[in-house]
Design an enzyme around this catalytic site. Structure first.
Site, PDB file in Angstrom:
ATOM      1  N   HIS A 156      56.112 114.706  -4.035  1.00 27.61           N
ATOM      2  CA  HIS A 156      57.396 113.747  -4.507  1.00 27.61           C
ATOM      3  C   HIS A 156      58.763 113.828  -3.044  1.00 27.61           C
ATOM      4  O   HIS A 156      59.423 114.125  -3.431  1.00 27.61           O
ATOM      5  CB  HIS A 156      57.810 114.440  -5.354  1.00 27.61           C
ATOM      6  CG  HIS A 156      57.071 115.235  -6.181  1.00 27.61           C
ATOM      7  ND1 HIS A 156      57.415 114.216  -7.441  1.00 27.61           N
ATOM      8  CD2 HIS A 156      56.160 116.045  -6.963  1.00 27.61           C
ATOM      9  CE1 HIS A 156      56.858 114.714  -8.671  1.00 27.61           C
ATOM     10  NE2 HIS A 156      55.911 115.859  -8.055  1.00 27.61           N
ATOM     11  N   SER A 277      65.385  96.563  21.219  1.00 23.74           N
ATOM     12  CA  SER A 277      66.049  96.228  20.397  1.00 23.74           C
ATOM     13  C   SER A 277      66.885  95.313  21.561  1.00 23.74           C
ATOM     14  O   SER A 277      66.945  95.406  22.702  1.00 23.74           O
ATOM     15  CB  SER A 277      66.990  97.303  19.658  1.00 23.74           C
ATOM     16  OG  SER A 277      68.560  96.603  19.671  1.00 23.74           O
ATOM     17  N   LYS A 283      66.930 101.773  22.139  1.00 21.85           N
ATOM     18  CA  LYS A 283      65.550 101.597  20.339  1.00 21.85           C
ATOM     19  C   LYS A 283      64.344 101.742  20.763  1.00 21.85           C
ATOM     20  O   LYS A 283      63.266 100.543  22.014  1.00 21.85           O
ATOM     21  CB  LYS A 283      66.123 100.453  20.224  1.00 21.85           C
ATOM     22  CG  LYS A 283      66.984 101.186  19.348  1.00 21.85           C
ATOM     23  CD  LYS A 283      67.203 101.873  17.901  1.00 21.85           C
ATOM     24  CE  LYS A 283      67.070 101.608  16.854  1.00 21.85           C
ATOM     25  NZ  LYS A 283      67.629 100.684  16.055  1.00 21.85           N
ATOM     26  N   GLU A 290      55.841  98.371  10.498  1.00 24.66           N
ATOM     27  CA  GLU A 290      56.768  97.573   9.480  1.00 24.66           C
ATOM     28  C   GLU A 290      55.821  96.446   9.639  1.00 24.66           C
ATOM     29  O   GLU A 290      56.099  96.121   8.180  1.00 24.66           O
ATOM     30  CB  GLU A 290      58.221  97.446  10.035  1.00 24.66           C
ATOM     31  CG  GLU A 290      58.812  98.733  10.655  1.00 24.66           C
ATOM     32  CD  GLU A 290      60.006  98.479  11.247  1.00 24.66           C
ATOM     33  OE1 GLU A 290      61.039  97.840  10.816  1.00 24.66           O
ATOM     34  OE2 GLU A 290      60.139  99.228  12.176  1.00 24.66           O
TER      35      GLU A 290
END
Ligand code: ARG
Length: 463
Positions: A156, A277, A283, A290
């Site tokens: 969980h 970025s 970044k 992803e």
């Protein structure tokens, strides 16, 4: 230009219809499968006395020339070519005249497209399995390196029990192992020769389908001509197996994304798999992980698309089936690339033990160990669970850990409990104790890795 099937037509196709109808711009990638099918077919026709030796020889020779020219990019296809089957045959006829016109004896595009896609599918399944094996190899090496390094195990998304990193990685090893097995079984069912089924009902011409199977390297021959030209199960099976495999990739990619977050900082992904970025100079984003997660969408989509295409189609062939190819091509391309990229990325990823260790003190990861220890001291498990639950509650309210509890505090919770009755509370103690078959103890993880290596080595390249 008149089409090879234009005999009964008075008018040519409307331009927009021709374009809508054509599959050449995507099915051209089947050219070598199509030519292999034709070479086997004409060889069989000759052996059966249906075409002469000279005819067979010039057809085979010309088909080989065409194959080389397509490979070298010397042939440009146009919309008039319709599909790869028509394109190759038209070139053949242009070069050989009447002899070329004999190739399509006892054959239809319906069994031709089935044989082409089965040959193609077999080749791609092999490639997928190879890439999966590389992934397995990488996971085994990484798991070995981290077989005794401890991290939080979650259920969980809550701290549950300590596990080793090697153990966590070996969970993915098992998933990909089943994926390999699924693709191997899929290969077996794809390994049937549909050639010679013709349009839908077989032929009056004395062909030998077992011979073309042998020439094309098919283990079996399809049993029923109508099924052979209507069946797209083998493609659906690849798309299904790919969807399951991609779901595994996606779950692991998701873990990489959050392990890479500032909050976790569990892993260090190599720069070569990340991007920056355009506005925020600091970044370093885990874009590959992803994208792997994101590309799962198109793989599921391709499965849904073909299931939907097939569901209402009567027997036998329908043009709807032409819609089977783009999704298949896209799926195998995406899956193969995903496997290679992810395996390379895992290979270069290291775990940041200093951060991982910081989390081990939180969430009472050793609670189950205490309860199990009480059970060994004859307290029934449900009571042991209750006692440890109270200990957790007490610790939480008093901002303490189990190790901080005094005899007095423990006795107040339950008279049967004292500091002496607690087990080794270190994370190492907890992990080392879980030696049940399939458990997370480093010795057990080592056994799993050894069994995994044996399985991988034993995997024959027989497909
Ligand atoms: N391009 C077609 C396909 O991919 C080939 C089979 C065409 N057969 C036919 N009878 N029109 O399905």
């Amino acid at each position: 230009m008149a089409s090879l099937w234009s005999g009964r037509f008075e008018k040519a196709m409307d331009e927009i219809v021709e374009e809508f109808n054509a599959s050449i711009f995507f099915d051209k990638r089947l050219y070598d499968c199509d030519i292999a099918g034709s070479i086997a077919h004409v060889t069989m026709l000759f052996e059966q006395g249906i075409v002469s030796e000279e005819e067979k020889n010039s057809i085979v020779e010309t088909l080989k020339e065409i194959r080389t020219e397509i490979k070298e990019g010397k042939i440009t296809f146009t919309v008039h070519d319709e599909d790869i089957h028509m394109a190759v045959e038209s070139i053949l006829i242009k070069r050989l005249g009447e002899t070329g016109k004999r190739l399509h004896t006892a054959r239809s595009r319906n069994d031709q497209v089935a044989v082409d896609t089965r040959l193609y599918a077999k080749r791609e399944i092999r490639e997928i399995i190879e890439n999966l094996k590389y992934m397995e190899h990488v996971l085994l090496e990484k798991a070995d390196k981290y077989h005794d390094k401890i991290m939080v195990g979650f259920t969980h998304m809550q701290h549950a029990q300590p596990v080793t990193i090697g153990f966590h990685l070996m969970a993915y090893f098992q998933m990909f192992k089943r994926d390999i097995e699924r693709f191997e079984q899929c290969f077996e069912r794809t390994d049937y020769n549909p050639l010679g089924s013709c349009a839908l009902a077989g032929t009056t011409i004395p062909i030998n389908r077992h011979r073309t199977a042998e020439l094309l390297g098919f283990k079996n021959v399809t049993e029923n001509a109508m099924d052979s030209v209507s069946d797209r199960d083998y493609i659906l099976e690849i798309l299904s197996d790919a969807s399951i495999c991609m779901m595994h990739i996606s779950r692991m990619a998701e873990e990489f994304v959050y392990w890479n977050s500032q909050e976790f900082s569990y892993i260090w992904i190599d720069d070569s798999f990340c991007t920056g970025s355009s506005i925020m100079p600091q970044k370093k984003n885990p874009d590959m992980a992803e994208l792997l997660r994101g590309k799962t969408g198109r793989i599921y989509g391709n499965l849904m698309q073909l299931l939907t295409v097939m569901k209402g189609t009567p027997l036998a062939y329908n043009k709807d089936f032409q819609e089977d190819k783009e999704g298949l091509f896209d799926t195998v391309d995406t899956l193969n690339k995903s496997l290679v990229i992810f395996a390379k990325m895992i290979e270069k990823t290291e775990f940041r033990m200093e951060n991982i260790q910081k989390h081990l003190g939180q969430g009472f990861l050793n609670a189950t160990d205490i309860a199990e220890h009480f059970v060994k001291n004859k307290i029934p498990f449900r009571e042991a669970h209750e006692i440890v639950g109270k200990m957790v509650k007490y610790c939480e309210s008093n901002n303490k850990d189990f190790v901080d509890l005094s005899d007095e505090e423990l006795q107040k919770i339950d008279a049967r409990v004292s500091r002496k009755s607690l087990p080794d509370l270190t994370m190492e103690g907890c992990v080392n104790g879980r030696v049940s078959y399939g458990g997370t103890a480093p010795v057990e993880v080592k056994r799993q890795i050894k069994a995994g290596r044996q399985w991988l080595e034993g995997e024959q390249d027989e497909l």
